[in-house]
Design a protein around this motif. Structure first.
Motif, PDB file in Angstrom:
ATOM      1  N   PHE A  64       1.427  -1.334  -0.120  1.00 43.37           N
ATOM      2  CA  PHE A  64       0.136  -0.150  -0.225  1.00 43.37           C
ATOM      3  C   PHE A  64       0.679   1.231  -0.023  1.00 43.37           C
ATOM      4  O   PHE A  64      -0.073   2.068  -0.015  1.00 43.37           O
ATOM      5  CB  PHE A  64      -0.834   0.131   1.010  1.00 43.37           C
ATOM      6  N   ALA A  65       2.574   1.195  -0.127  1.00 42.35           N
ATOM      7  CA  ALA A  65       3.400   2.672   0.124  1.00 42.35           C
ATOM      8  C   ALA A  65       2.891   3.284  -1.182  1.00 42.35           C
ATOM      9  O   ALA A  65       2.782   2.476  -2.042  1.00 42.35           O
ATOM     10  CB  ALA A  65       4.527   1.249   0.606  1.00 42.35           C
ATOM     11  N   PRO A  66       2.759   4.939  -1.540  1.00 43.52           N
ATOM     12  CA  PRO A  66       2.442   4.714  -2.845  1.00 43.52           C
ATOM     13  C   PRO A  66       4.414   4.279  -4.048  1.00 43.52           C
ATOM     14  O   PRO A  66       5.481   4.468  -3.169  1.00 43.52           O
ATOM     15  CB  PRO A  66       2.661   5.922  -2.466  1.00 43.52           C
ATOM     16  N   ARG A  67       3.872   3.941  -4.797  1.00 41.06           N
ATOM     17  CA  ARG A  67       4.819   3.826  -6.446  1.00 41.06           C
ATOM     18  C   ARG A  67       6.034   2.735  -5.667  1.00 41.06           C
ATOM     19  O   ARG A  67       7.163   2.407  -6.537  1.00 41.06           O
ATOM     20  CB  ARG A  67       5.401   5.963  -6.256  1.00 41.06           C
ATOM     21  N   LYS A  68       5.357   1.712  -4.746  1.00 43.68           N
ATOM     22  CA  LYS A  68       6.508   0.834  -4.674  1.00 43.68           C
ATOM     23  C   LYS A  68       5.451  -0.504  -4.985  1.00 43.68           C
ATOM     24  O   LYS A  68       4.123  -0.588  -5.413  1.00 43.68           O
ATOM     25  CB  LYS A  68       6.272   0.714  -2.817  1.00 43.68           C
ATOM     26  N   ARG A  69       6.282  -2.141  -5.003  1.00 48.28           N
ATOM     27  CA  ARG A  69       5.757  -2.195  -5.699  1.00 48.28           C
ATOM     28  C   ARG A  69       5.510  -4.178  -4.189  1.00 48.28           C
ATOM     29  O   ARG A  69       5.495  -3.555  -3.429  1.00 48.28           O
ATOM     30  CB  ARG A  69       7.191  -3.546  -6.522  1.00 48.28           C
ATOM     31  N   ASP A  70       4.673  -4.651  -5.234  1.00 53.71           N
ATOM     32  CA  ASP A  70       3.810  -5.145  -3.856  1.00 53.71           C
ATOM     33  C   ASP A  70       4.487  -6.679  -3.656  1.00 53.71           C
ATOM     34  O   ASP A  70       5.930  -6.970  -4.440  1.00 53.71           O
ATOM     35  CB  ASP A  70       2.942  -6.313  -4.932  1.00 53.71           C
ATOM     36  N   GLY A  71       4.151  -7.147  -2.634  1.00 52.51           N
ATOM     37  CA  GLY A  71       5.415  -8.710  -1.774  1.00 52.51           C
ATOM     38  C   GLY A  71       5.210  -9.155  -3.034  1.00 52.51           C
ATOM     39  O   GLY A  71       3.711  -9.774  -3.505  1.00 52.51           O
ATOM     40  N   GLN A  72       5.727 -10.668  -2.135  1.00 54.82           N
ATOM     41  CA  GLN A  72       4.693 -11.858  -2.922  1.00 54.82           C
ATOM     42  C   GLN A  72       4.787 -12.596  -1.614  1.00 54.82           C
ATOM     43  O   GLN A  72       5.393 -13.400  -1.191  1.00 54.82           O
ATOM     44  CB  GLN A  72       6.103 -12.739  -4.173  1.00 54.82           C
ATOM     45  N   GLY A  73       3.719 -13.847  -2.198  1.00 55.02           N
ATOM     46  CA  GLY A  73       3.386 -14.249  -0.723  1.00 55.02           C
ATOM     47  C   GLY A  73       4.095 -15.672  -1.137  1.00 55.02           C
ATOM     48  O   GLY A  73       4.048 -16.975  -1.910  1.00 55.02           O
ATOM     49  N   ILE A  74       4.546 -16.351   0.342  1.00 55.43           N
ATOM     50  CA  ILE A  74       5.317 -17.681  -0.172  1.00 55.43           C
ATOM     51  C   ILE A  74       4.306 -18.333   0.830  1.00 55.43           C
ATOM     52  O   ILE A  74       4.601 -18.440   1.811  1.00 55.43           O
ATOM     53  CB  ILE A  74       6.889 -17.078   0.452  1.00 55.43           C
ATOM     54  N   GLY A  75       4.334 -19.847   0.306  1.00 55.55           N
ATOM     55  CA  GLY A  75       3.505 -20.443   1.221  1.00 55.55           C
ATOM     56  C   GLY A  75       2.347 -20.199   1.472  1.00 55.55           C
ATOM     57  O   GLY A  75       1.478 -19.598   0.602  1.00 55.55           O
ATOM     58  N   ALA A  76       1.118 -21.068   2.115  1.00 55.87           N
ATOM     59  CA  ALA A  76       0.725 -21.103   2.711  1.00 55.87           C
ATOM     60  C   ALA A  76      -0.131 -20.153   3.553  1.00 55.87           C
ATOM     61  O   ALA A  76      -0.431 -19.895   4.735  1.00 55.87           O
ATOM     62  CB  ALA A  76      -0.434 -22.495   2.862  1.00 55.87           C
ATOM     63  N   VAL A  77       0.190 -18.940   3.797  1.00 50.43           N
ATOM     64  CA  VAL A  77      -0.050 -17.505   3.919  1.00 50.43           C
ATOM     65  C   VAL A  77      -1.661 -17.148   4.226  1.00 50.43           C
ATOM     66  O   VAL A  77      -2.614 -17.573   3.406  1.00 50.43           O
ATOM     67  CB  VAL A  77       0.159 -16.427   3.419  1.00 50.43           C
ATOM     68  N   SER A  78      -1.766 -17.603   5.656  1.00 47.86           N
ATOM     69  CA  SER A  78      -3.440 -17.748   6.162  1.00 47.86           C
ATOM     70  C   SER A  78      -4.061 -16.213   6.207  1.00 47.86           C
ATOM     71  O   SER A  78      -3.226 -15.986   7.132  1.00 47.86           O
ATOM     72  CB  SER A  78      -3.901 -18.580   6.453  1.00 47.86           C
ATOM     73  N   ILE A  79      -5.619 -16.830   6.764  1.00 46.03           N
ATOM     74  CA  ILE A  79      -6.292 -15.337   7.314  1.00 46.03           C
ATOM     75  C   ILE A  79      -6.638 -16.028   8.365  1.00 46.03           C
ATOM     76  O   ILE A  79      -7.734 -16.955   7.629  1.00 46.03           O
ATOM     77  CB  ILE A  79      -7.898 -14.287   6.349  1.00 46.03           C
ATOM     78  N   VAL A  80      -6.743 -15.457   9.678  1.00 41.42           N
ATOM     79  CA  VAL A  80      -7.251 -16.305  10.990  1.00 41.42           C
ATOM     80  C   VAL A  80      -8.149 -14.760  11.927  1.00 41.42           C
ATOM     81  O   VAL A  80      -6.951 -14.035  11.852  1.00 41.42           O
ATOM     82  CB  VAL A  80      -6.197 -17.190  11.588  1.00 41.42           C
ATOM     83  N   ASP A  81      -9.695 -14.794  11.499  1.00 42.45           N
ATOM     84  CA  ASP A  81     -10.514 -13.866  12.254  1.00 42.45           C
ATOM     85  C   ASP A  81      -9.483 -12.408  11.676  1.00 42.45           C
ATOM     86  O   ASP A  81      -9.782 -11.676  12.007  1.00 42.45           O
ATOM     87  CB  ASP A  81      -9.936 -13.695  14.124  1.00 42.45           C
ATOM     88  N   ASN A  82      -9.959 -13.051  10.768  1.00 39.70           N
ATOM     89  CA  ASN A  82      -9.869 -11.847   9.522  1.00 39.70           C
ATOM     90  C   ASN A  82      -8.151 -10.651   9.415  1.00 39.70           C
ATOM     91  O   ASN A  82      -7.754  -9.655   9.555  1.00 39.70           O
ATOM     92  CB  ASN A  82     -10.501 -10.371   9.804  1.00 39.70           C
ATOM     93  N   VAL A  83      -7.571 -11.582  10.277  1.00 43.32           N
ATOM     94  CA  VAL A  83      -6.002 -11.125  10.188  1.00 43.32           C
ATOM     95  C   VAL A  83      -4.881 -12.345   9.566  1.00 43.32           C
ATOM     96  O   VAL A  83      -5.041 -13.365   9.308  1.00 43.32           O
ATOM     97  CB  VAL A  83      -5.883 -10.737  11.577  1.00 43.32           C
ATOM     98  N   ALA A  84      -3.627 -11.730   8.923  1.00 39.54           N
ATOM     99  CA  ALA A  84      -3.272 -12.413   8.079  1.00 39.54           C
ATOM    100  C   ALA A  84      -2.400 -13.294   9.010  1.00 39.54           C
ATOM    101  O   ALA A  84      -1.509 -12.786   9.998  1.00 39.54           O
ATOM    102  CB  ALA A  84      -2.116 -11.711   7.319  1.00 39.54           C
TER     103      ALA A  84
END
Length: 266
Positions: A64-84
């Protein structure tokens, strides 16, 4: 610049000002977090990465930083109680943000891991145990924030001129890892500092020795070795410089508003 955080997208926009060579736009009556948006924090100088780890894995990997590239999710990042939820070494976010001698990280985190040993110690971000920039072929400390016990959070930022004489600069702060807390880790030419903004506690280590940085890019939710615990991270902001106390306070106020909207009181 806007004095508060600003999310923007390409629809329903309103012109609010013109700077020398740019225009600031903000959404009207919409939540742009679900779009390919950017978040303008009160301090943007040196801002490299903003991770909003809420609602979805896709959103958690977006920078979400302006003019910066996204990261890459490695492995099974999950969402628990609406939080990564991240697991060091196996489910984390790889960024392209290079480690710098001075830096500031502002983040919200909790973990329910046992934190009893390396296999269960949770990492917030780091380059720990990567090759140094000086060309040596032995891995070094780099920098890392992690929970080193069931009652402590730790900042390491190595200082030295060779791997052999580098000290880890470890700074430890007593905390409650099982509750969401707002922290800042800051490293400059003379000081390693970690502060629990929520609890108003702080610890520092003074050392004017030059920093020993690595060739690695920061991982969020992981280091490069040693630890395998898990944690939940709803927010991380990485800067490539040491923010002032006033700047940290300004960003912290905005982070609190964002988290409150998500039901997280810090």
């Amino acid at each position: 610049m806007a004095t508060n955080s600003t999310l923007y997208c390409r629809r329903q926009i309103k012109l609010i000002g013109v700077l020398t060579m740019s225009t600031i736009i903000v959404p009207q009556n919409i939540d742009a977090e679900t779009d390919s948006a950017k978040l303008y924090l009160p301090v943007t100088d040196g801002l490299q990465y903003i991770m909003l780890g809420t609602d979805s894995v896709k959103k958690a990997t977006h920078n979400f930083a302006p003019r910066k590239r996204d990261g890459q999710g490695i492995g099974a990042v999950s969402i628990v109680d609406n939080v990564a939820k991240f697991v060091s070494q196996s489910a984390y976010l790889q960024t392209d943000v290079a480690e710098t001698a001075d830096f500031t990280a502002i983040f919200v985190v909790k973990t329910d891991d046992t934190l009893a040993a390396s296999a269960t110690r949770a990492v917030v971000f780091g380059t720990f145990e990567s090759l140094p920039k000086n060309g040596e072929t032995t891995k070094t400390y780099g920098s890392i924030v992690y929970f080193n016990s069931a009652t402590q959070i730790s900042l390491i930022a190595g200082r030295g001129t060779t791997v052999a004489n580098t000290l880890n600069g470890n700074v430890v702060l007593t905390t409650n890892p099982k509750q969401y807390q707002l922290y800042v880790a800051r490293v400059d030419a003379t000081t390693n500092m970690i502060k629990n903004i929520t609890a108003a506690t702080i610890n520092t280590k003074n050392d004017a020795t030059v920093r020993m940085t690595t060739i690695a890019n920061y991982r969020i939710g992981s280091s490069y070795a040693a630890f395998n615990g898990h944690c939940q991270l709803p927010f991380v902001a990485l800067y490539n410089r040491a923010l002032t106390d006033v700047e940290v306070d300004s960003v912290a106020k905005t982070v609190r508003r964002i988290m409150l909207k998500k039901g997280i009181t810090i």
